[in-house]
Design an enzyme around this catalytic site. Structure first.
Site, PDB file in Angstrom:
ATOM      1  N   GLY A  48      64.553  53.520  47.272  1.00 51.73           N
ATOM      2  CA  GLY A  48      64.031  53.396  48.636  1.00 51.73           C
ATOM      3  C   GLY A  48      64.406  54.500  49.600  1.00 51.73           C
ATOM      4  O   GLY A  48      63.662  54.791  50.532  1.00 51.73           O
ATOM      5  N   GLU A  88      71.040  55.035  52.833  1.00 51.37           N
ATOM      6  CA  GLU A  88      70.326  53.828  52.396  1.00 51.37           C
ATOM      7  C   GLU A  88      69.056  53.670  53.229  1.00 51.37           C
ATOM      8  O   GLU A  88      68.991  54.133  54.372  1.00 51.37           O
ATOM      9  CB  GLU A  88      71.278  52.624  52.566  1.00 51.37           C
ATOM     10  CG  GLU A  88      70.691  51.256  52.323  1.00 51.37           C
ATOM     11  CD  GLU A  88      70.248  50.998  50.887  1.00 51.37           C
ATOM     12  OE1 GLU A  88      69.573  51.848  50.304  1.00 51.37           O
ATOM     13  OE2 GLU A  88      70.549  49.893  50.375  1.00 51.37           O
ATOM     14  N   ASP A  89      68.064  53.015  52.649  1.00 50.68           N
ATOM     15  CA  ASP A  89      66.816  52.825  53.397  1.00 50.68           C
ATOM     16  C   ASP A  89      66.957  51.762  54.486  1.00 50.68           C
ATOM     17  O   ASP A  89      66.640  52.001  55.643  1.00 50.68           O
ATOM     18  CB  ASP A  89      65.641  52.496  52.452  1.00 50.68           C
ATOM     19  CG  ASP A  89      65.931  51.352  51.480  1.00 50.68           C
ATOM     20  OD1 ASP A  89      67.020  50.748  51.548  1.00 50.68           O
ATOM     21  OD2 ASP A  89      65.051  51.061  50.640  1.00 50.68           O
ATOM     22  N   ASP A 101      69.850  44.774  55.020  1.00 50.41           N
ATOM     23  CA  ASP A 101      69.239  43.459  55.231  1.00 50.41           C
ATOM     24  C   ASP A 101      70.366  42.414  55.255  1.00 50.41           C
ATOM     25  O   ASP A 101      70.994  42.209  56.283  1.00 50.41           O
ATOM     26  CB  ASP A 101      68.237  43.240  54.087  1.00 50.41           C
ATOM     27  CG  ASP A 101      67.394  41.999  54.236  1.00 50.41           C
ATOM     28  OD1 ASP A 101      66.920  41.746  55.344  1.00 50.41           O
ATOM     29  OD2 ASP A 101      67.201  41.277  53.241  1.00 50.41           O
ATOM     30  N   SER A 102      70.670  41.787  54.114  1.00 48.46           N
ATOM     31  CA  SER A 102      71.800  40.845  54.089  1.00 48.46           C
ATOM     32  C   SER A 102      73.128  41.586  54.252  1.00 48.46           C
ATOM     33  O   SER A 102      74.122  41.009  54.678  1.00 48.46           O
ATOM     34  CB  SER A 102      71.812  40.071  52.763  1.00 48.46           C
ATOM     35  OG  SER A 102      72.158  40.931  51.696  1.00 48.46           O
ATOM     36  N   THR A 114      74.372  44.518  49.453  1.00 44.23           N
ATOM     37  CA  THR A 114      74.342  45.721  48.616  1.00 44.23           C
ATOM     38  C   THR A 114      75.372  46.744  49.096  1.00 44.23           C
ATOM     39  O   THR A 114      76.173  47.251  48.297  1.00 44.23           O
ATOM     40  CB  THR A 114      72.938  46.369  48.654  1.00 44.23           C
ATOM     41  OG1 THR A 114      71.960  45.385  48.352  1.00 44.23           O
ATOM     42  CG2 THR A 114      72.836  47.510  47.662  1.00 44.23           C
ATOM     43  N   PHE A 151      59.229  41.635  56.731  1.00 45.73           N
ATOM     44  CA  PHE A 151      59.326  42.467  55.530  1.00 45.73           C
ATOM     45  C   PHE A 151      58.482  43.712  55.758  1.00 45.73           C
ATOM     46  O   PHE A 151      57.294  43.626  56.049  1.00 45.73           O
ATOM     47  CB  PHE A 151      58.876  41.722  54.278  1.00 45.73           C
ATOM     48  CG  PHE A 151      59.329  42.433  53.037  1.00 45.73           C
ATOM     49  CD1 PHE A 151      60.607  42.231  52.536  1.00 45.73           C
ATOM     50  CD2 PHE A 151      58.504  43.362  52.408  1.00 45.73           C
ATOM     51  CE1 PHE A 151      61.056  42.932  51.419  1.00 45.73           C
ATOM     52  CE2 PHE A 151      58.944  44.062  51.285  1.00 45.73           C
ATOM     53  CZ  PHE A 151      60.222  43.843  50.791  1.00 45.73           C
ATOM     54  N   ARG A 206      55.489  52.877  48.975  1.00 47.68           N
ATOM     55  CA  ARG A 206      56.562  53.792  49.380  1.00 47.68           C
ATOM     56  C   ARG A 206      56.012  55.046  50.060  1.00 47.68           C
ATOM     57  O   ARG A 206      56.709  55.705  50.818  1.00 47.68           O
ATOM     58  CB  ARG A 206      57.378  54.241  48.159  1.00 47.68           C
ATOM     59  CG  ARG A 206      58.154  53.138  47.479  1.00 47.68           C
ATOM     60  CD  ARG A 206      59.150  53.735  46.489  1.00 47.68           C
ATOM     61  NE  ARG A 206      59.684  52.762  45.553  1.00 47.68           N
ATOM     62  CZ  ARG A 206      60.712  51.960  45.789  1.00 47.68           C
ATOM     63  NH1 ARG A 206      61.320  51.991  46.959  1.00 47.68           N
ATOM     64  NH2 ARG A 206      61.145  51.111  44.877  1.00 47.68           N
TER      65      ARG A 206
HETATM   66  P1  IMP Z   1      70.742  43.843  51.261  1.00 47.96           P
HETATM   67  O1  IMP Z   1      71.749  43.805  50.164  1.00 47.96           O
HETATM   68  O2  IMP Z   1      70.167  42.473  51.502  1.00 47.96           O
HETATM   69  O3  IMP Z   1      71.227  44.470  52.532  1.00 47.96           O
HETATM   70  O4  IMP Z   1      69.532  44.634  50.648  1.00 47.96           O
HETATM   71  C1  IMP Z   1      69.118  45.863  51.026  1.00 47.96           C
HETATM   72  C2  IMP Z   1      67.995  46.286  50.098  1.00 47.96           C
HETATM   73  O5  IMP Z   1      66.955  45.321  50.115  1.00 47.96           O
HETATM   74  C3  IMP Z   1      67.371  47.557  50.583  1.00 47.96           C
HETATM   75  O6  IMP Z   1      67.938  48.665  49.965  1.00 47.96           O
HETATM   76  C4  IMP Z   1      65.911  47.382  50.186  1.00 47.96           C
HETATM   77  O7  IMP Z   1      65.715  47.885  48.895  1.00 47.96           O
HETATM   78  C5  IMP Z   1      65.693  45.907  50.172  1.00 47.96           C
HETATM   79  N1  IMP Z   1      65.016  45.437  51.398  1.00 47.96           N
HETATM   80  C6  IMP Z   1      65.535  44.676  52.384  1.00 47.96           C
HETATM   81  N2  IMP Z   1      64.645  44.436  53.341  1.00 47.96           N
HETATM   82  C7  IMP Z   1      63.531  45.086  52.977  1.00 47.96           C
HETATM   83  C8  IMP Z   1      62.226  45.228  53.588  1.00 47.96           C
HETATM   84  O8  IMP Z   1      61.917  44.726  54.672  1.00 47.96           O
HETATM   85  N3  IMP Z   1      61.339  45.984  52.892  1.00 47.96           N
HETATM   86  C9  IMP Z   1      61.614  46.580  51.700  1.00 47.96           C
HETATM   87  N4  IMP Z   1      62.809  46.467  51.103  1.00 47.96           N
HETATM   88  C10 IMP Z   1      63.758  45.723  51.729  1.00 47.96           C
HETATM   89 MG    MG Z   2      67.187  49.608  48.179  1.00 45.21          MG
END
Ligand code: IMP
Ligand code: MG
Length: 180
Positions: free
Chosen positions: A44, A99-100, A103-104, A107, A152, A165
């Site tokens: 991403g 990082e792109d 979210d939570s 990662t 999303f 992408r």
């Molecule tokens: P986290 O561990 O939940 O913070 O996940 C982050 C990863 O989830 C990012 O690197 C993205 O690959 C994916 N992600 C989270 N939200 C989105 C979104 O709105 N669109 C696309 N990918 C997302």
């Molecule tokens: Mg990602």
């Protein structure tokens, strides 16, 4: 089926944010000694990374990692798996993870913990986008491009099932059946 709806963030807005981040990062790492190790998170971050590194003036080494906490679709699983590891040793180095989107936060929290075990001098995280309302763990990126609401999004490197992408703007994705 899913469909891409309106533009949430234009390519112009993203460009301005990337410029600001590059300037700030260049200032913060100026005179840090050795090259910084910039770690792009595949897949991403590839568009953001390409734009960002050209706005950073300090010497750097570029490396990549691929980690996954998401299966196909949009639901987090809460576990990080390293699919591609670094080629460089980061002991004693300043690491900047690119990082792109956060979210939570799971990662990045897991990845930072893993990389700290390799004894770097520092680790910072820069994210193009941040969805703070979705946080499940206490994680804050050091640099954030643009904060986004709980939608999303796709484009500017972000995908849904590997698609979209290439879109230059960030757009909202609607999934039929509400499977978000
Ligand atoms: P986290 O561990 O939940 O913070 O996940 C982050 C990863 O989830 C990012 O690197 C993205 O690959 C994916 N992600 C989270 N939200 C989105 C979104 O709105 N669109 C696309 N990918 C997302
Ligand atoms: Mg990602």
């Amino acid at each position: 089926m899913e469909r891409v709806t309106g533009t949430m963030i234009s390519a112009e807005e993203i460009r301005a944010a990337v410029e600001r981040l590059g300037k700030q990062i260049s200032e913060d790492y100026a005179g840090s000694g050795k090259e910084i190790v910039v770690v792009g998170i595949l897949k991403g971050a590839f568009v953001f990374l390409a734009d960002l590194v050209r706005q950073i003036s300090c010497p750097m080494i570029l490396d990549f990692m691929q980690v996954s906490s998401y299966y196909s679709g949009t639901v987090s699983t809460g576990n990080v798996r390293i699919k591609k590891d670094l080629d460089f040793d980061i002991a004693g180095r300043d690491v900047l993870i690119v990082e792109d989107i956060i979210d939570s936060g799971i990662t990045m929290q897991c990845l930072k913990r893993e990389l700290y075990s390799r004894n770097p001098r520092s680790i910072k995280v820069v994210a193009a986008f941040d969805k703070p309302s979705r946080r499940k763990v206490d994680f804050t990126a050091d640099y954030i491009g643009i904060e986004v609401p709980d939608e999303f999004i796709v484009g500017y490197g972000l995908d849904f099932d590997g698609k979209y992408r290439n879109l230059p703007d960030v757009c909202v994705l609607e999934v039929d059946g509400g499977d978000k």
